[in-house]
Design an enzyme around this catalytic site. Structure first.
Site, PDB file in Angstrom:
ATOM      1  N   CYS A   1      42.256  34.673  25.423  1.00  0.00           N
ATOM      2  CA  CYS A   1      42.552  33.228  25.431  1.00  0.00           C
ATOM      3  C   CYS A   1      42.025  32.512  24.190  1.00  0.00           C
ATOM      4  O   CYS A   1      42.397  31.374  23.937  1.00  0.00           O
ATOM      5  CB  CYS A   1      41.995  32.593  26.692  1.00  0.00           C
TER       6      CYS A   1
ATOM      7  N   HIS B   1      40.453  25.069  25.809  1.00  0.00           N
ATOM      8  CA  HIS B   1      41.268  26.065  26.513  1.00  0.00           C
ATOM      9  C   HIS B   1      41.309  25.660  27.988  1.00  0.00           C
ATOM     10  O   HIS B   1      40.279  25.364  28.594  1.00  0.00           O
ATOM     11  CB  HIS B   1      40.647  27.444  26.333  1.00  0.00           C
TER      12      HIS B   1
ATOM     13  N   ASN C   1      45.822  28.327  33.875  1.00  0.00           N
ATOM     14  CA  ASN C   1      45.388  28.996  32.647  1.00  0.00           C
ATOM     15  C   ASN C   1      46.554  29.787  32.057  1.00  0.00           C
ATOM     16  O   ASN C   1      46.982  30.784  32.643  1.00  0.00           O
ATOM     17  CB  ASN C   1      44.215  29.919  33.000  1.00  0.00           C
TER      18      ASN C   1
HETATM   19  N1  ACO Z   1      40.564  31.676  47.873  1.00  0.00           N
HETATM   20  C1  ACO Z   1      39.593  31.658  48.801  1.00  0.00           C
HETATM   21  N2  ACO Z   1      38.417  32.302  48.639  1.00  0.00           N
HETATM   22  C2  ACO Z   1      38.231  32.978  47.496  1.00  0.00           C
HETATM   23  C3  ACO Z   1      39.228  33.039  46.485  1.00  0.00           C
HETATM   24  C4  ACO Z   1      40.416  32.343  46.720  1.00  0.00           C
HETATM   25  N3  ACO Z   1      41.416  32.316  45.812  1.00  0.00           N
HETATM   26  N4  ACO Z   1      38.743  33.774  45.482  1.00  0.00           N
HETATM   27  C5  ACO Z   1      37.500  34.176  45.821  1.00  0.00           C
HETATM   28  N5  ACO Z   1      37.203  33.694  47.043  1.00  0.00           N
HETATM   29  C6  ACO Z   1      35.982  33.871  47.811  1.00  0.00           C
HETATM   30  C7  ACO Z   1      35.194  35.083  47.380  1.00  0.00           C
HETATM   31  O1  ACO Z   1      35.699  36.238  48.024  1.00  0.00           O
HETATM   32  C8  ACO Z   1      33.801  34.732  47.858  1.00  0.00           C
HETATM   33  O2  ACO Z   1      33.717  34.992  49.226  1.00  0.00           O
HETATM   34  P1  ACO Z   1      32.356  35.588  49.882  1.00  0.00           P
HETATM   35  O3  ACO Z   1      31.308  34.575  49.589  1.00  0.00           O
HETATM   36  O4  ACO Z   1      32.714  35.698  51.309  1.00  0.00           O
HETATM   37  O5  ACO Z   1      32.143  36.883  49.188  1.00  0.00           O
HETATM   38  C9  ACO Z   1      33.750  33.212  47.685  1.00  0.00           C
HETATM   39  O6  ACO Z   1      35.102  32.769  47.566  1.00  0.00           O
HETATM   40  C10 ACO Z   1      32.962  32.762  46.494  1.00  0.00           C
HETATM   41  O7  ACO Z   1      33.377  33.493  45.398  1.00  0.00           O
HETATM   42  P2  ACO Z   1      32.711  33.237  44.026  1.00  0.00           P
HETATM   43  O8  ACO Z   1      33.260  34.222  43.035  1.00  0.00           O
HETATM   44  O9  ACO Z   1      31.234  33.096  44.173  1.00  0.00           O
HETATM   45  O10 ACO Z   1      33.286  31.785  43.703  1.00  0.00           O
HETATM   46  P3  ACO Z   1      32.926  30.892  42.496  1.00  0.00           P
HETATM   47  O11 ACO Z   1      32.401  29.616  42.975  1.00  0.00           O
HETATM   48  O12 ACO Z   1      32.167  31.630  41.453  1.00  0.00           O
HETATM   49  O13 ACO Z   1      34.360  30.609  41.880  1.00  0.00           O
HETATM   50  C11 ACO Z   1      35.850  31.354  40.163  1.00  0.00           C
HETATM   51  C12 ACO Z   1      35.204  31.681  41.481  1.00  0.00           C
HETATM   52  C13 ACO Z   1      36.702  30.123  40.297  1.00  0.00           C
HETATM   53  C14 ACO Z   1      36.715  32.528  39.746  1.00  0.00           C
HETATM   54  C15 ACO Z   1      34.710  31.110  39.129  1.00  0.00           C
HETATM   55  O14 ACO Z   1      33.824  32.205  39.089  1.00  0.00           O
HETATM   56  C16 ACO Z   1      35.245  30.843  37.771  1.00  0.00           C
HETATM   57  O15 ACO Z   1      35.762  29.791  37.513  1.00  0.00           O
HETATM   58  N6  ACO Z   1      35.102  31.809  36.839  1.00  0.00           N
HETATM   59  C17 ACO Z   1      35.710  31.731  35.558  1.00  0.00           C
HETATM   60  C18 ACO Z   1      37.077  32.216  35.729  1.00  0.00           C
HETATM   61  C19 ACO Z   1      37.981  31.776  34.636  1.00  0.00           C
HETATM   62  O16 ACO Z   1      38.302  30.639  34.469  1.00  0.00           O
HETATM   63  N7  ACO Z   1      38.368  32.724  33.905  1.00  0.00           N
HETATM   64  C20 ACO Z   1      39.178  32.445  32.860  1.00  0.00           C
HETATM   65  C21 ACO Z   1      40.067  33.502  32.797  1.00  0.00           C
HETATM   66  S1  ACO Z   1      40.094  34.219  31.362  1.00  0.00           S
HETATM   67  C22 ACO Z   1      40.418  33.282  30.126  1.00  0.00           C
HETATM   68  O17 ACO Z   1      40.701  32.156  30.196  1.00  0.00           O
HETATM   69  C23 ACO Z   1      40.345  33.971  28.965  1.00  0.00           C
END
Ligand code: ACO
Length: 343
Positions: free
Chosen positions: A113, A255, A285
């Site tokens: 990205c 981004h 994204n």
């Molecule tokens: N719907 C419902 N529940 C979900 C989902 C979903 N889509 N996805 C994960 N969960 C659950 C998980 O299984 C977990 O459950 P558990 O506690 O029973 O194990 C719970 O939600 C919490 O999961 P976490 O990973 O702790 O959630 P977090 O608050 O960290 O949010 C997220 C997850 C949104 C992915 C966050 O970590 C994030 O924003 N990370 C960055 C991701 C990103 O933007 N990447 C960019 C991509 S790459 C790029 O741009 C180059």
């Protein structure tokens, strides 16, 4: 020496709108979870009828049509993507042919990205040297998702954006490419990527059956932490190196990964939220397309004005991160194709 100028901008958001509600019918998730964790309400999908080349052709054509130039005037067609048309040849070759850019050389670049800003930084010296370039960022990330992995499937969308660029001494105004920085940390290759299908992890029947073929893998919390730290740091550094103050930055164009990352960067850099552009709610994204698509939307909404300074920051797989200053000498002509229907 001449500067590199963005002469025109094209944006293409494919027509199929996938809402969070639609996703929640397909997997164990909810609109509430997605919105509170990411700010995303919906994303675009190119569907099965489009490819990375056809989406790139749409944004490339939009940029050319908005400009005074023809495809025959181009010296380079560059496509930045992590979701290419094929392994080989380059996606840019298909685009060059379809646009009729018969004098152009075509090449792809891949940088996650952050790749679009890295590509601008690599290609700008060619524009400064007098070349005319069509620099396209395209991602069909819905083709690269594991629909059984709810933690990644809700985050991404499809899109394409294109900058037509050339030298400042050619008599055409636009947005000047200012100072930029980029860095990588290859010790973090395991936290985000599409590991399968290359030479390290071959495609096996098991991967195909499990739907993990060519799909994105991510350690979300680690990506979140790195993204915020690195984007804030490199954003502040490029402003300092350009001897500007934060108050001289009119817009931050980050981004469009997710709203919580954008909010955290806004807070750490110390810039008022109203000067930070986000349309992540509508488009999610879109990887290498994200920054150009955001600028295309901003031009469409007439948010970009002569004399403004824009700071763009990005991060992505690699881990790579980049910042780029843009100076608006003139508002460039632009075309943003974004009509859509829920599917
Ligand atoms: N719907 C419902 N529940 C979900 C989902 C979903 N889509 N996805 C994960 N969960 C659950 C998980 O299984 C977990 O459950 P558990 O506690 O029973 O194990 C719970 O939600 C919490 O999961 P976490 O990973 O702790 O959630 P977090 O608050 O960290 O949010 C997220 C997850 C949104 C992915 C966050 O970590 C994030 O924003 N990370 C960055 C991701 C990103 O933007 N990447 C960019 C991509 S790459 C790029 O741009 C180059």
């Amino acid at each position: 020496m001449a500067d590199a100028i963005i002469w025109s901008v094209g944006g293409y958001a494919p027509p199929h709108i996938i809402t969070n509600k639609r996703l929640s019918e397909r997997m164990d998730t909810s609109d509430e979870w997605i919105q509170t964790r990411t700010g995303i309400r919906e994303r675009r999908s190119a569907g099965d009828e489009e490819t990375t080349a056809t989406a790139s052709i749409q944004s490339g054509k939009a940029a050319l049509e908005a400009s005074e130039f023809e495809a025959e005037d181009l010296d380079w067609v560059v496509v930045c993507t992590d979701t290419p048309e094929m392994w080989s040849p380059a996606t840019a070759c298909f685009v060059q042919d379809a646009l009729g850019a018969r004098q152009a050389s075509a090449i792809d670049l891949t940088g996650g990205c952050a790749g679009f800003l890295q590509t601008l930084q690599i290609m700008s010296p060619l524009a400064q040297a007098g070349k005319r370039l069509l620099v396209i960022g395209t991602e069909l990330l819905t083709h690269a998702l594991n629909w059984n992995d709810r933690s990644t499937a809700v985050l991404f969308g499809d899109g394409s954006s294109a900058f037509l660029m050339g030298p400042s001494d050619a008599g055409h105004g636009g947005i000047r490419i200012g100072p930029g920085l980029s860095r990588s940390d290859g010790s973090q290759t395991d936290i985000l990527g599409k590991p399968y299908g290359g030479t390290r992890y071959a495609i096996t029947p098991e991967l195909v059956r499990e739907g993990r073929l060519h799909t994105i893998r991510m350690e979300g919390p680690k990506v979140f932490k790195h993204a915020v730290t690195m984007m804030s740091d490199i954003g502040r550094r490029v402003i300092q190196e350009a001897q500007l103050g934060l108050e001289q930055i009119d817009w931050v164009v980050p981004h469009q990964a997710n709203q919580r990352i954008i909010d955290a960067v806004t807070h750490q850099v110390g810039i008022p939220a109203e000067r930070v552009f986000s349309h992540v709610a509508r488009f999610a994204n879109t990887g290498s397309a994200s920054i150009g698509l955001a600028m295309s939307d901003m031009l469409d909404q007439r948010l970009i004005k002569p004399g403004q300074r824009l700071l763009s920051v990005a991060f992505g797989a690699g881990f790579s991160w980049a910042s780029q200053l843009f100076f608006v000498d003139q508002v460039p002509p632009a075309q943003f194709i974004h009509a859509g229907e829920p599917v």
